[in-house]
Design a protein around this motif. Structure first.
Motif, mmCIF file in Angstrom:
data_model
loop_
_atom_site.group_PDB
_atom_site.id
_atom_site.type_symbol
_atom_site.label_atom_id
_atom_site.label_comp_id
_atom_site.label_asym_id
_atom_site.label_seq_id
_atom_site.Cartn_x
_atom_site.Cartn_y
_atom_site.Cartn_z
ATOM 1 N N SER A 1 42.509 60.455 -21.716
ATOM 2 C CA SER A 1 42.398 60.175 -20.465
ATOM 3 C C SER A 1 43.678 58.566 -20.410
ATOM 4 O O SER A 1 42.751 57.819 -20.785
ATOM 5 C CB SER A 1 42.023 60.074 -19.067
ATOM 6 N N HIS B 1 41.317 81.577 -29.163
ATOM 7 C CA HIS B 1 40.544 80.943 -30.058
ATOM 8 C C HIS B 1 39.975 81.411 -30.748
ATOM 9 O O HIS B 1 40.279 80.996 -32.318
ATOM 10 C CB HIS B 1 39.869 80.385 -29.504
ATOM 11 N N CYS C 1 37.833 71.136 -28.220
ATOM 12 C CA CYS C 1 39.343 71.282 -28.508
ATOM 13 C C CYS C 1 39.554 71.429 -27.092
ATOM 14 O O CYS C 1 38.699 71.936 -26.038
ATOM 15 C CB CYS C 1 39.258 72.152 -29.727
ATOM 16 N N GLN C 2 40.888 71.963 -27.314
ATOM 17 C CA GLN C 2 41.863 71.980 -26.135
ATOM 18 C C GLN C 2 41.229 73.376 -25.994
ATOM 19 O O GLN C 2 41.011 73.453 -24.354
ATOM 20 C CB GLN C 2 43.219 71.674 -26.093
ATOM 21 N N TYR D 1 37.980 73.803 -23.730
ATOM 22 C CA TYR D 1 38.027 73.366 -22.420
ATOM 23 C C TYR D 1 38.625 74.505 -21.622
ATOM 24 O O TYR D 1 38.286 74.733 -20.484
ATOM 25 C CB TYR D 1 39.240 72.140 -22.247
ATOM 26 N N TRP D 2 39.951 74.928 -21.867
ATOM 27 C CA TRP D 2 40.324 75.804 -21.327
ATOM 28 C C TRP D 2 39.675 77.524 -20.751
ATOM 29 O O TRP D 2 39.332 77.967 -20.087
ATOM 30 C CB TRP D 2 42.030 76.796 -22.008
ATOM 31 N N CYS E 1 41.667 72.973 -32.716
ATOM 32 C CA CYS E 1 41.314 74.043 -32.626
ATOM 33 C C CYS E 1 41.152 75.068 -33.651
ATOM 34 O O CYS E 1 40.443 76.498 -33.228
ATOM 35 C CB CYS E 1 42.126 75.099 -32.115
ATOM 36 N N SER F 1 49.245 71.420 -29.721
ATOM 37 C CA SER F 1 48.800 69.654 -29.165
ATOM 38 C C SER F 1 48.023 69.927 -29.662
ATOM 39 O O SER F 1 46.913 70.393 -30.179
ATOM 40 C CB SER F 1 49.362 69.932 -27.251
ATOM 41 N N CYS F 2 46.985 68.804 -29.180
ATOM 42 C CA CYS F 2 45.164 69.202 -29.497
ATOM 43 C C CYS F 2 44.444 67.506 -28.300
ATOM 44 O O CYS F 2 45.604 67.595 -27.474
ATOM 45 C CB CYS F 2 45.277 68.436 -30.650
ATOM 46 N N SER F 3 43.133 67.814 -28.249
ATOM 47 C CA SER F 3 43.054 67.365 -26.976
ATOM 48 C C SER F 3 43.448 65.253 -27.242
ATOM 49 O O SER F 3 44.073 65.260 -27.948
ATOM 50 C CB SER F 3 41.527 67.141 -27.103
ATOM 51 N N LEU G 1 47.843 75.784 -31.031
ATOM 52 C CA LEU G 1 48.171 74.936 -30.215
ATOM 53 C C LEU G 1 48.607 74.112 -31.585
ATOM 54 O O LEU G 1 47.913 73.331 -31.649
ATOM 55 C CB LEU G 1 47.712 74.947 -28.904
#
Length: 153
Positions: A97, A79, A33-34, A37-38, A118, A92-94, A90
């Motif tokens: 691109s 998280h 999830c986002q 990545y962070w 998440c 937003s989500c992933s 969050l």
């Protein structure tokens, strides 16, 4: 232990966590999830800065490497709370691109992109999620860099 050994252990720890994350993503098929990545970004920073500190021993570089690893621990803590429903995550989500895609290709990429929330725990061991383990491991790695700062050359 001397500064070089402690720095090397910190760098190897960050590299190990990144390789583990990539293993779970590409071999085990667990999409991140986002927030996942962070959490990786802090270890990328610790790996690069710690690697430079191996070549150019410097307490400021070691402090930056420690802060970078600690940032991953902090995001992992956030998280973990989101996964356990202790607080909201969050909005937003992933997202995939869309750079260089035609409008049709972009729409297809959006519609076929997997949703990775998440607040779901995709993997657990002994009741702890990957984010939970990352909190502890990242704090230990940050501690190694701090110990390296204080150790003799």
């Amino acid at each position: 232990m001397n500064r070089t050994v402690l720095t090397l252990l910190g760098v190897l720890g960050s590299a190990g966590l990144l390789l583990g994350a990539l293993y779970f993503q590409y071999v085990q098929g667990l999409l991140p999830c986002q927030l996942c990545y962070w959490q990786r970004y802090g270890h990328v920073g610790a790996l690069i800065i710690g690697g430079i500190a191996l070549a150019l021993p410097n307490r400021i570089l070691l402090a930056l490497a420690a802060l970078s690893a600690l940032s991953s621990s902090a995001i992992g803590l956030f998280h973990s709370g989101v996964e356990r429903q202790w607080w909201e995550g969050l909005k937003s989500c992933s997202a995939p691109s869309l750079q260089g895609l035609s409008p049709e290709e972009a729409m297809e990429a959006i519609m076929n992109a997997p949703m990775v929330p998440c607040d779901q725990i995709p993997w657990e061991l002994f009741g702890l999620s990957m984010a939970n383990y990352n909190v502890a491991a990242s704090a230990v790695i940050a501690g190694l860099f701090v110990m390296a700062m204080r150790a003799p050359r």
